[in-house]
Design an enzyme around this catalytic site. Structure first.
Site, PDB file in Angstrom:
ATOM      1  N   SER A 149      46.148  39.996  41.455  1.00 26.17           N
ATOM      2  CA  SER A 149      47.498  39.451  41.616  1.00 26.17           C
ATOM      3  C   SER A 149      47.615  38.096  40.941  1.00 26.17           C
ATOM      4  O   SER A 149      46.637  37.330  40.882  1.00 26.17           O
ATOM      5  CB  SER A 149      47.839  39.311  43.096  1.00 26.17           C
ATOM      6  OG  SER A 149      49.063  38.624  43.274  1.00 26.17           O
ATOM      7  N   TYR A 162      46.556  36.780  51.421  1.00 23.75           N
ATOM      8  CA  TYR A 162      46.605  37.802  50.371  1.00 23.75           C
ATOM      9  C   TYR A 162      45.914  37.294  49.108  1.00 23.75           C
ATOM     10  O   TYR A 162      45.099  37.999  48.500  1.00 23.75           O
ATOM     11  CB  TYR A 162      48.065  38.146  50.083  1.00 23.75           C
ATOM     12  CG  TYR A 162      48.279  39.148  48.978  1.00 23.75           C
ATOM     13  CD1 TYR A 162      48.024  40.499  49.178  1.00 23.75           C
ATOM     14  CD2 TYR A 162      48.767  38.746  47.737  1.00 23.75           C
ATOM     15  CE1 TYR A 162      48.243  41.425  48.171  1.00 23.75           C
ATOM     16  CE2 TYR A 162      48.984  39.658  46.725  1.00 23.75           C
ATOM     17  CZ  TYR A 162      48.723  40.996  46.943  1.00 23.75           C
ATOM     18  OH  TYR A 162      48.939  41.907  45.926  1.00 23.75           O
TER      19      TYR A 162
END
Length: 255
Positions: A149, A162
């Site tokens: 990400s 995350y």
């Protein structure tokens, strides 16, 4: 249909929608037999399989809720059975670790220990266990592709857990790339930016506009645009790339 991945097999985790579905479709279009993994939504995975088959490709679904006890064994039991049924053997040429869990935008002070455990179980521990289990099936020259990400490179405090879990995934890429190089197995990360995966937030015009401003192109990414990078890494054209983190953010990290 093209033929750059003819006679290859692939497992794409979390491929019932979004980047996972687009990656499964892209790999199938290049000729690969694709195992379409889902966690809970069997119908959505079936839709991915149907889309692949309508496009002239080959696929089958496998279900397991990653991050829960026994999930990896459950997944590989189905995977090996499906591979035998379609190919007569259990070789797995391409593993795409795409399935992920995310926080709901909680401030760091509000994140619970249980949330941390859940996120890391899916985003970091499960990919490690999947690779560990898959290495007995992946032939020399295989491909491992981890979907990371952009938040591993950009500070977004509500996504701290995350981001930490995806940072761990990038470390998996780095160390496995060195470890598996003698077998000519490449291991790489792909870093998507904000990508329209069909979630409810992308239906809100104001939210779409705000998120679009993060990209150099002033628009949201499409799943297929990230999937194109995944497919490239799966082909022989990417055989000289390993241990890399490929930016697929549409310029969101340019500043």
């Amino acid at each position: 249909m093209t033929s750059t991945l003819n006679d290859k097999t692939a497992l794409v985790t979390g491929s019932s929608r979004g980047i996972g579905r687009a990656s499964a479709l892209g790999l199938a279009r290049e000729g690969a037999l694709v195992a379409v993994h889902y966690g809970r939504d069997k119908q959505a995975a079936r839709e991915t399989v149907d889309l692949i088959e309508k496009d002239g490709g080959r696929a089958f679904a496998v279900g397991a809720e990653l991050g829960t006890p026994g999930a990896v064994d459950q997944l590989f039991h189905q995977l090996e059975a499906g591979l035998r049924e379609h190919t007569g053997e259990t070789a797995l040429d391409i593993l795409v670790n795409n399935a992920a869990a995310t926080t709901l935008g909680d401030a760091p002070e509000e994140v619970s220990a249980e949330q941390i455990d859940e996120i890391f179980a899916v985003n970091a521990k499960a990919p490690f266990l999947l690779v560990q289990r898959a290495l007995g099936l992946i032939p020399d020259g295989g491909r491992i592709i981890n979907i990371s990400s952009a938040v591993t490179r950009r500070a977004v405090p509500p996504q701290i857990v995350y981001a930490m879990s995806k940072g761990a995934l990038d470390q998996l890429t780095l160390h496995l790339a060195r470890h598996l190089a003698p077998r000519q197995i490449t291991v790489n990360s792909v870093l998507p930016g904000i990508t329209d995966n069909g979630s409810a937030v992308f239906q809100i015009p104001e939210a779409r506009e705000q998120m679009s401003q993060l990209s150099a192109f002033k628009r949201l990414g499409e799943p297929e645009e990230v999937a194109n990078v995944v497919v490239f890494l799966a082909t022989d054209r990417a055989r000289w790339i390993t241990g890399a983190s490929l930016d697929a953010t549409g310029g969101s990290l340019l500043g």
